[in-house]
Design a protein around this motif. Structure first.
Motif, PDB file in Angstrom:
ATOM      1  N   ALA A   1      37.909 -96.893 -69.989  1.00  0.00           N
ATOM      2  CA  ALA A   1      37.432 -95.560 -70.333  1.00  0.00           C
ATOM      3  C   ALA A   1      36.899 -95.447 -71.750  1.00  0.00           C
ATOM      4  O   ALA A   1      36.061 -94.586 -72.035  1.00  0.00           O
ATOM      5  N   GLU A   2      37.333 -96.305 -72.646  1.00  0.00           N
ATOM      6  CA  GLU A   2      36.932 -96.192 -74.048  1.00  0.00           C
ATOM      7  C   GLU A   2      35.570 -96.840 -74.337  1.00  0.00           C
ATOM      8  O   GLU A   2      35.034 -96.719 -75.426  1.00  0.00           O
ATOM      9  N   ARG A   3      35.001 -97.504 -73.375  1.00  0.00           N
ATOM     10  CA  ARG A   3      33.741 -98.220 -73.574  1.00  0.00           C
ATOM     11  C   ARG A   3      32.542 -97.264 -73.546  1.00  0.00           C
ATOM     12  O   ARG A   3      32.576 -96.232 -72.881  1.00  0.00           O
ATOM     13  N   PRO A   4      31.455 -97.634 -74.243  1.00  0.00           N
ATOM     14  CA  PRO A   4      30.254 -96.788 -74.240  1.00  0.00           C
ATOM     15  C   PRO A   4      29.514 -96.853 -72.906  1.00  0.00           C
ATOM     16  O   PRO A   4      29.734 -97.753 -72.093  1.00  0.00           O
ATOM     17  N   LEU A   5      28.609 -95.914 -72.723  1.00  0.00           N
ATOM     18  CA  LEU A   5      27.904 -95.734 -71.450  1.00  0.00           C
ATOM     19  C   LEU A   5      27.239 -97.007 -70.939  1.00  0.00           C
ATOM     20  O   LEU A   5      27.436 -97.393 -69.787  1.00  0.00           O
ATOM     21  N   ASP A   6      26.435 -97.662 -71.761  1.00  0.00           N
ATOM     22  CA  ASP A   6      25.720 -98.854 -71.288  1.00  0.00           C
ATOM     23  C   ASP A   6      26.678 -99.954 -70.864  1.00  0.00           C
ATOM     24  O   ASP A   6      26.455-100.647 -69.866  1.00  0.00           O
ATOM     25  N   GLU A   7      27.759-100.111 -71.598  1.00  0.00           N
ATOM     26  CA  GLU A   7      28.752-101.128 -71.245  1.00  0.00           C
ATOM     27  C   GLU A   7      29.489-100.751 -69.967  1.00  0.00           C
ATOM     28  O   GLU A   7      29.769-101.606 -69.124  1.00  0.00           O
ATOM     29  N   LEU A   8      29.786 -99.461 -69.808  1.00  0.00           N
ATOM     30  CA  LEU A   8      30.464 -99.013 -68.583  1.00  0.00           C
ATOM     31  C   LEU A   8      29.609 -99.256 -67.345  1.00  0.00           C
ATOM     32  O   LEU A   8      30.146 -99.549 -66.274  1.00  0.00           O
ATOM     33  N   ALA A   9      28.290 -99.147 -67.482  1.00  0.00           N
ATOM     34  CA  ALA A   9      27.412 -99.430 -66.341  1.00  0.00           C
ATOM     35  C   ALA A   9      27.568-100.886 -65.916  1.00  0.00           C
ATOM     36  O   ALA A   9      27.664-101.192 -64.718  1.00  0.00           O
ATOM     37  N   GLU A  10      27.630-101.792 -66.874  1.00  0.00           N
ATOM     38  CA  GLU A  10      27.817-103.216 -66.563  1.00  0.00           C
ATOM     39  C   GLU A  10      29.205-103.475 -65.985  1.00  0.00           C
ATOM     40  O   GLU A  10      29.369-104.254 -65.044  1.00  0.00           O
ATOM     41  N   ILE A  11      30.205-102.807 -66.541  1.00  0.00           N
ATOM     42  CA  ILE A  11      31.582-102.941 -66.050  1.00  0.00           C
ATOM     43  C   ILE A  11      31.676-102.436 -64.610  1.00  0.00           C
ATOM     44  O   ILE A  11      32.355-103.030 -63.769  1.00  0.00           O
ATOM     45  N   ALA A  12      30.983-101.341 -64.318  1.00  0.00           N
ATOM     46  CA  ALA A  12      30.983-100.789 -62.951  1.00  0.00           C
ATOM     47  C   ALA A  12      30.420-101.806 -61.963  1.00  0.00           C
ATOM     48  O   ALA A  12      31.027-102.073 -60.916  1.00  0.00           O
ATOM     49  N   ALA A  13      29.278-102.388 -62.298  1.00  0.00           N
ATOM     50  CA  ALA A  13      28.654-103.362 -61.398  1.00  0.00           C
ATOM     51  C   ALA A  13      29.558-104.571 -61.209  1.00  0.00           C
ATOM     52  O   ALA A  13      29.757-105.051 -60.088  1.00  0.00           O
ATOM     53  N   SER A  14      30.142-105.042 -62.281  1.00  0.00           N
ATOM     54  CA  SER A  14      31.047-106.193 -62.204  1.00  0.00           C
ATOM     55  C   SER A  14      32.283-105.867 -61.364  1.00  0.00           C
ATOM     56  O   SER A  14      32.721-106.670 -60.542  1.00  0.00           O
ATOM     57  N   GLY A  15      32.831-104.685 -61.560  1.00  0.00           N
ATOM     58  CA  GLY A  15      34.010-104.277 -60.795  1.00  0.00           C
ATOM     59  C   GLY A  15      33.719-104.128 -59.317  1.00  0.00           C
ATOM     60  O   GLY A  15      34.533-104.493 -58.466  1.00  0.00           O
ATOM     61  N   GLY A  16      32.541-103.599 -58.992  1.00  0.00           N
ATOM     62  CA  GLY A  16      32.159-103.458 -57.588  1.00  0.00           C
ATOM     63  C   GLY A  16      32.014-104.801 -56.905  1.00  0.00           C
ATOM     64  O   GLY A  16      32.519-105.013 -55.799  1.00  0.00           O
ATOM     65  N   ARG A  17      31.340-105.739 -57.585  1.00  0.00           N
ATOM     66  CA  ARG A  17      31.178-107.082 -57.016  1.00  0.00           C
ATOM     67  C   ARG A  17      32.515-107.802 -56.938  1.00  0.00           C
ATOM     68  O   ARG A  17      32.815-108.478 -55.948  1.00  0.00           O
ATOM     69  N   GLY A  18      33.325-107.656 -57.979  1.00  0.00           N
ATOM     70  CA  GLY A  18      34.607-108.364 -58.027  1.00  0.00           C
ATOM     71  C   GLY A  18      35.614-107.874 -57.003  1.00  0.00           C
ATOM     72  O   GLY A  18      36.567-108.580 -56.678  1.00  0.00           O
ATOM     73  N   GLY A  19      35.400-106.674 -56.481  1.00  0.00           N
ATOM     74  CA  GLY A  19      36.318-106.126 -55.486  1.00  0.00           C
ATOM     75  C   GLY A  19      36.004-106.568 -54.065  1.00  0.00           C
ATOM     76  O   GLY A  19      36.683-106.174 -53.125  1.00  0.00           O
ATOM     77  N   ILE A  20      35.001-107.403 -53.921  1.00  0.00           N
ATOM     78  CA  ILE A  20      34.612-107.877 -52.586  1.00  0.00           C
ATOM     79  C   ILE A  20      35.277-109.230 -52.337  1.00  0.00           C
ATOM     80  O   ILE A  20      35.208-110.131 -53.169  1.00  0.00           O
ATOM     81  N   PHE A  21      35.906-109.365 -51.203  1.00  0.00           N
ATOM     82  CA  PHE A  21      36.652-110.580 -50.876  1.00  0.00           C
ATOM     83  C   PHE A  21      36.313-111.004 -49.447  1.00  0.00           C
ATOM     84  O   PHE A  21      36.255-110.182 -48.548  1.00  0.00           O
TER      85      PHE A  21
END
Length: 130
Positions: A106-126
């Motif tokens: 939550a403490e990360r800036p907007l542009d970084e959160l967008a990258e974190i979101a994409a990474s989290g979405g991909r990483g949640g696939i098994f």
């Protein structure tokens, strides 16, 4: 720093994901809202409504829009909001791991959160190893 999170989804998807996230994290560390687009909704009306929600979420650090399906109406509405002066990034392919990852950083800036979101979405696939 406090980026707002706006879920732009088809009907009933966004609210279900917010409820699931609150089950895991009872006190959500970011302001989260959901705009769900009904099947026969007028895109112009939904765009105005979504812009209102996005502006309300923006505390000065921008809004991260998470959409369920790239190319569908909710995503297209999100992608069009920057034309209305809303400071935001839009990431599609929304799933619960994506939302939880954003909330855990939550403490990360907007542009970084967008990258974190994409990474989290991909990483949640098994895929099981059948």
């Amino acid at each position: 720093m406090s980026v707002g999170v706006l879920l732009l989804t088809h009907e009933a998807v966004g609210s279900a994901l917010v409820t699931a996230a609150q089950h895991v994290l009872p006190d959500l560390p970011l302001h989260v809202d959901a705009v769900e687009v009904p099947p026969c909704a007028d895109p112009d009306i939904m765009r105005d409504l979504t812009a209102t929600h996005a502006r309300a979420l923006d505390q000065g650090d921008g809004v991260l829009a998470l959409s369920d399906l790239y190319g569908a109406t909710p995503c297209n509405i999100g992608l069009s909001l920057s034309e209305l002066g809303v400071r935001m990034r839009c990431v599609s392919g929304l799933n619960l791991p994506m939302l939880l990852r954003v909330l855990n950083y939550a403490e990360r800036p907007l542009d970084e959160l967008a990258e974190i979101a994409a990474s989290g979405g991909r990483g949640g696939i098994f895929i099981d190893h059948a």
